[in-house]
Enzyme design. Structure first.
Site, short mmCIF file in Angstrom:
data_model
loop_
_atom_site.label_atom_id
_atom_site.label_comp_id
_atom_site.label_asym_id
_atom_site.label_seq_id
_atom_site.Cartn_x
_atom_site.Cartn_y
_atom_site.Cartn_z
N LYS A 67 0.88 -1.49 -0.33
CA LYS A 67 -0.34 0.18 0.12
C LYS A 67 0.96 0.85 0.10
O LYS A 67 2.30 1.15 1.32
CB LYS A 67 -0.64 -0.03 1.33
CG LYS A 67 -2.19 1.34 1.61
CD LYS A 67 -2.83 1.16 2.05
CE LYS A 67 -3.52 2.18 2.44
NZ LYS A 67 -3.87 2.94 3.71
N GLY A 109 -7.73 9.41 10.66
CA GLY A 109 -7.79 8.44 11.94
C GLY A 109 -9.09 9.91 12.69
O GLY A 109 -8.83 10.17 13.43
N ALA A 133 -9.49 5.41 4.84
CA ALA A 133 -8.88 6.40 5.86
C ALA A 133 -10.69 7.57 6.60
O ALA A 133 -11.13 7.77 5.31
CB ALA A 133 -7.71 7.17 5.64
N GLY A 134 -11.13 7.79 7.32
CA GLY A 134 -11.99 8.26 7.46
C GLY A 134 -13.05 8.02 8.48
O GLY A 134 -14.03 8.88 8.53
N ASN A 183 -9.78 1.14 10.57
CA ASN A 183 -8.36 0.81 12.27
C ASN A 183 -8.49 1.77 13.54
O ASN A 183 -9.47 1.59 14.02
CB ASN A 183 -6.77 1.37 11.50
CG ASN A 183 -6.17 1.32 12.95
OD1 ASN A 183 -6.62 0.45 13.34
ND2 ASN A 183 -5.14 1.93 12.53
N THR A 184 -9.30 2.98 13.33
CA THR A 184 -9.44 4.10 13.90
C THR A 184 -10.60 4.04 14.86
O THR A 184 -10.56 3.38 15.60
CB THR A 184 -9.38 5.42 14.44
OG1 THR A 184 -7.39 5.51 13.39
CG2 THR A 184 -8.99 6.12 15.28
#
Lengths: 432, 261
Positions: free
Chosen positions: B101, B162, B188-189, B210-211
């Site tokens: 990635k 994040g 992301a996000g 993830n977050t």
């Protein structure tokens, strides 16, 4: 020189040397102009000093009311980002009663940006010779201490001991003497460090851009320079002699380091030398403007303080107690969510354990500020089956720069971070 | 009622076939998150910052990656295409496989990806035989350049990494879904299962998060919720969504019903 409580005479000095020392201390005309670059010092094109100092000079923190603070806090809670004006409000005395609110906000920013990671490193002093006369520093050239510069064999032995303890990030330090620890010597030490550690940082005297380039090519990727105080007038009265006396050259060190290819730079004022609120504002703005100019640079702030003297009946309102330090650190975090905040072993274990849960992202472990005494300290440690680094190792080591308050080993710090549900990280870095 | 069967809807990436359309990130939080995600979210691909892979022996993140899971090393820490290539090669040398990635950030504050450098890195890495998954800011021209550079998919961000702020770039991701023939993986996000579901309804091929999970109160439960949301969104997309009116309503009795000849 009444403002200097630090000055101590050294009885081994010759009468001539003592006379010179006293002249420098008492007669400002004997001192060089601290705003003038010395020969050989790079002068870079930069307006950052002016931007920072313009705001700092105009800062009157007594003008902020509690209503101003509650307004800022409620806006930040609703998700607005923190402006320079908001930051100035949070640093003001009126914000002190809102410390818990600030801590909650700071914790939110820390978790958003760093997750639960807390990075661990250890400093390694490789020489303590110094050409400067900075009246508050244990390494100053008039202070009679055991001076030492490690040989490369000794450096490697120290590194092996530290690496063996599990540490992967090292911060190498010297006293500020080009004559005794020149750039080449430091560069060779960086090459050795690259063999033992994944992440090599430097805290040495400020150098020129091409010298930072050279040190980067030797494996160093982070440069920390403490400005001590951003108030040039106070700076002048504390840094009486040597290249460190040149305030603007020191101010521009981080920018030169980034120009020289370093990945990251560290900043700090020694809080308590001057008005800590103004110095904290200057430190944060220094980071803020440099990040805008070099957006790829990684920024980190340290927060050493002069400890208030216990039982001092003359209460000094500018003293930096733990609450004031915490307020500054929370404000830093809220204003600069992306910056690492390092809390050194000058602070006590209880403070460090608490502050990593709020805003600090980096702590040192297994610390010795002496020269060449890791082996003795770490081994004594093992033989006594004790976990702490023992701080009275007796050998031919060079003397320490300052006394530390948290002597916990790597394993202890590691466990303390985990105990708080945080993630200790020994290394999250790759040299490219 | 038709039951969704991933076996009939394979997710193919770089010649590999996956059943799960949930890619899990492993940054910033406790490595124990990984076990929860694999078991409860059924993730088959886990990203890993190479710069985080080398650490104290007993906590080496590689040891937490369960067998049978595809490791997706990322080039986090790279500021240029050349640095990304170096990191990718290092990852391959460490046995992380051919997937990579590409993450190139030249901004330490918002960590936004640099599309231009990402395109260059993608081209270099594709030539070296990597399965290149570029993380990018959703821009149509850049996405097309990435296709031409040899990317295996396109990974546009939904909002700053994040942030858990959801599909802030929704309109632009939709354009990529509509115009780009490679899988679009929203990265992301994404902060909630409903947002993951919405992105899948739009036609995203997979979701990376993830977050959102790492910061949840109950990590395994949230991982499970994401899994179901992604399946629901995928099924809705495959079913063909009912249309939505911009304003007003649609009467079921036609106004012109009286017309006879």
């Amino acid at each position: 020189m009444n403002e200097n409580n630090f000055i101590i005479d050294n009885q081994s000095l010759s009468p001539e040397a003592l006379a010179k020392k006293h002249a420098i201390e008492t007669d400002p005309s004997c001192r060089t102009n601290h705003m003038e670059y010395m020969e050989g010092m790079d002068r870079i094109e930069s307006d950052i000093k002016d931007k920072v100092m313009k705001t700092v000079n105009a800062y009157d923190y007594t003008t902020y009311s509690k209503a101003d603070v509650t307004n800022v806090i409620s806006r930040l809670k609703s998700g607005e980002s923190c402006s320079v004006e908001d930051f100035k409000t949070l640093l003001s005395p009126s914000a002190a009663p809102f410390l818990e609110d600030m801590a909650r906000l700071a914790q939110r920013e820390t978790r958003n940006h760093f997750g639960s990671s807390v990075y661990i490193f250890t400093p390694l002093y490789i020489a303590n010779y110094c050409e400067n006369y900075c009246v508050y520093c244990g390494f100053n050239c008039y202070n009679k201490i055991n001076r030492k510069k490690l040989t490369f064999e000794e450096i490697e032995a120290e590194m092996a001991v530290i690496a063996n303890s599990g540490i992967e990030e090292i911060l190498m330090l010297t006293g500020e003497s080009r004559a005794m620890s020149d750039v080449k010597y430091i560069g060779e030490a960086c090459k050795l460090a690259s063999k033992y550690f994944r992440n090599v940082g430097l805290e040495i005297y400020p150098v020129n851009v091409n010298e930072y380039e050279y040190l980067h090519s030797c494996g160093a990727d982070y440069v920390t320079v403490f400005q001590e105080t951003y108030n040039p007038d106070t700076y002048e009265t504390l840094h009486l002699m040597g290249h460190k006396r040149v305030w603007p050259y020191r101010f521009e060190a981080q920018e030169r380091a980034l120009m020289g290819g370093m990945r990251g730079v560290g900043f700090s004022a020694l809080l308590g030398l001057d008005d800590f609120r103004k110095d904290a504002l200057a430190t944060a703005l220094h980071v803020y403007y440099l990040q805008r100019k070099y957006p790829h640079g990684e920024m980190s702030i340290s927060c050493p303080r002069l400890r208030p003297i216990i039982n001092n009946d003359k209460i000094n309102p500018r003293d930096v107690h733990e609450k004031e330090l915490c307020q500054v650190l929370c404000a830093y975090r809220i204003f600069l969510p992306f910056a690492n905040i390092t809390v050194s072993s000058r602070e006590q274990a209880s403070f460090r354990d608490g502050i990593i849960n709020i805003c600090a992202t980096k702590v040192s472990a297994g610390v010795s500020t002496g020269i060449g005494d890791h082996k003795a300290k770490y081994e004594k440690n093992n033989s006594e089956q004790a976990v702490n680094v023992v701080n009275n190792a007796t050998n031919d080591a060079g003397d320490e720069q300052f006394e530390i308050s948290d002597s916990r080993s790597l394993d202890e710090i590691y466990a303390a971070i985990k105990n708080q549900g945080l993630q200790p990280v020994l290394n999250e870095y790759i040299f490219v | 009622m038709q039951k969704y069967d991933a076996a009939n809807d394979p997710f193919i990436l770089g010649g590999h076939t996956f059943k799960s359309r949930f890619i899990l990130g492993s940054g910033k939080y406790d490595v124990n998150l990984i076990n929860a995600a694999v078991e409860d979210a059924g993730a088959e691909i886990i990203t890993l910052a190479l710069r985080r892979a080398n650490t104290k022996d007993e906590e080496n993140i590689l040891d937490f990656i369960p067998k049978g899971v595809t490791l997706l090393p990322n080039t986090s820490g790279a500021r240029t295409a050349e640095e990304a290539v170096r990191i990718a090669k290092l990852a391959r040398a460490l046995g992380c496989g051919d997937f990579v990635k590409v993450e190139i950030m030249r901004d330490s504050k918002y960590l936004l990806p640099d599309n231009q450098e990402t395109i260059r890195a993608t081209e270099m890495l594709a030539k070296e035989g990597f399965v290149v998954m570029p993380y990018m800011y959703p821009d149509l021209y850049s996405a097309r350049d990435l296709v031409n550079a040899g990317a295996a998919c396109i990974m546009p961000l939904a909002s700053p990494i994040g942030s858990n702020k959801g599909l802030a770039t929704k309109e632009f991701i939709q354009i990529l879904v509509d115009e780009i023939d490679l899988p679009i993986i929203v990265d992301a996000g994404i902060g909630r299962p409903s947002q993951a579901c919405e992105a899948m309804e739009m036609g995203a091929a997979a979701i990376m998060a993830n977050t959102a999970i790492a910061t949840a109160g109950n990590i395994p439960a949230m991982a499970y919720a994401f899994k179901n949301a992604i399946i629901a969104g995928r099924q809705a997309y495959l079913s063909g969504l009912g249309r939505v009116l911009a304003r007003g309503a649609s009467a079921s009795d036609p106004l012109t019903g009286f017309l006879h000849d």
